[in-house]
Motif scaffolding. Sequence first.
Motif, PDB file in Angstrom:
ATOM      1  N   ARG A 185       0.820  -1.208   0.000  1.00 23.52           N
ATOM      2  CA  ARG A 185       0.000   0.000   0.000  1.00 23.52           C
ATOM      3  C   ARG A 185       0.859   1.266   0.000  1.00 23.52           C
ATOM      4  NH1 ARG A 185      -3.257  -3.437   3.380  1.00 23.52           N
ATOM      5  NH2 ARG A 185      -2.175  -2.681   5.238  1.00 23.52           N
ATOM      6  N   THR A 186       1.943   1.228   0.746  1.00 23.65           N
ATOM      7  CA  THR A 186       2.866   2.359   0.794  1.00 23.65           C
ATOM      8  C   THR A 186       3.468   2.637  -0.581  1.00 23.65           C
ATOM      9  OG1 THR A 186       3.434   1.972   3.112  1.00 23.65           O
ATOM     10  CG2 THR A 186       5.013   3.241   1.805  1.00 23.65           C
ATOM     11  N   ALA A 187       3.806   1.559  -1.298  1.00 22.08           N
ATOM     12  CA  ALA A 187       4.390   1.716  -2.628  1.00 22.08           C
ATOM     13  C   ALA A 187       3.423   2.400  -3.578  1.00 22.08           C
ATOM     14  CB  ALA A 187       4.804   0.360  -3.182  1.00 22.08           C
ATOM     15  N   LEU A 188       2.152   1.996  -3.537  1.00 17.97           N
ATOM     16  CA  LEU A 188       1.152   2.614  -4.402  1.00 17.97           C
ATOM     17  C   LEU A 188       1.017   4.108  -4.093  1.00 17.97           C
ATOM     18  CD1 LEU A 188      -1.718  -0.035  -4.528  1.00 17.97           C
ATOM     19  CD2 LEU A 188       0.036   0.397  -6.228  1.00 17.97           C
ATOM     20  N   GLN A 189       1.017   4.426  -2.812  1.00 17.12           N
ATOM     21  CA  GLN A 189       0.855   5.819  -2.408  1.00 17.12           C
ATOM     22  C   GLN A 189       2.086   6.654  -2.770  1.00 17.12           C
ATOM     23  OE1 GLN A 189       0.087   5.364   1.755  1.00 17.12           O
ATOM     24  NE2 GLN A 189      -2.006   4.631   1.462  1.00 17.12           N
ATOM     25  N   GLU A 190       3.263   6.072  -2.565  1.00 12.84           N
ATOM     26  CA  GLU A 190       4.496   6.826  -2.832  1.00 12.84           C
ATOM     27  C   GLU A 190       4.691   7.070  -4.335  1.00 12.84           C
ATOM     28  OE1 GLU A 190       9.327   6.626  -2.061  1.00 12.84           O
ATOM     29  OE2 GLU A 190       8.113   4.830  -1.708  1.00 12.84           O
TER      30      GLU A 190
END
Length: 260
Positions: free
Chosen positions: A253-258
């Motif tokens: 999820r962090t990767a998608l947001q970043e």
Amino acid sequence: MKSYTPEQIIEQLRQIEQEEQIKIIYACESGSRAWGFPSKDSDYDVRFIYVRQADWYLSIFEKRDVIERPISGMLDINGWDIRKALNLFRKSNPPLLEWLQSPIVYMEPYRVTEEIRRLSPLTFSPRSCMYHYLHMAKGNYRMYLQGDQVKIKKYFYVLRPVLACQWIERSGTMPPIAFETLVEALVPAGSELRAALEQLLIRKKAGDELDDEPRITLINDFLEEQIASYEQIARAMPASGEDRDQQLDALFRTALQEVW
């Protein structure tokens, strides 16, 4: 044979980003160039991890999670979607773990790759990784190093996984990617075996063809002994690392947001 600069490889990766509408979070060299014993005609084995836009993942259908390009000249490029990569990471997939410690990095524009790397020791499975390297060593030994005349350059493709097994047995950690580092750490200085390996490496780096030559009995004996030994040792190695599923979900999820 055509050679490539890092800038030319990055340009190819940027083109893939545009064509596929993805963002590459990590790209590196794998294979013999990363291991430290390329031949004059070695391909550039470029591997990458990528992220698609969030809507792509919100589907009831299974979708292709690999991007591959036909080998062009000496350039071999393919990559894995981050969800595929994280699922393999949780299973302690050795090729992926090798990518993450490659000495030749072409792209790492986001923080998420370092977060994945930070979790590597916690998800590492000594048993599954040792079996991976043992299988590689056995297959290459059987295919290339039987008989009186052998393909000399193939010694590296058996020696490296055998030494990787030694490293895992002794340290319980992922082995270094560089062949020379393994030799320096595991093969006694001043020994006949060390001298034989160093001479092979000198010839390889000098661009010698290293095709069919008489087998090197000293090295063959060492490899046969080690392969037989690790057939037994692998069974007793710890089975898996820690359960980090929640952290990997959060990383996804962090990767998608970043990225987006």
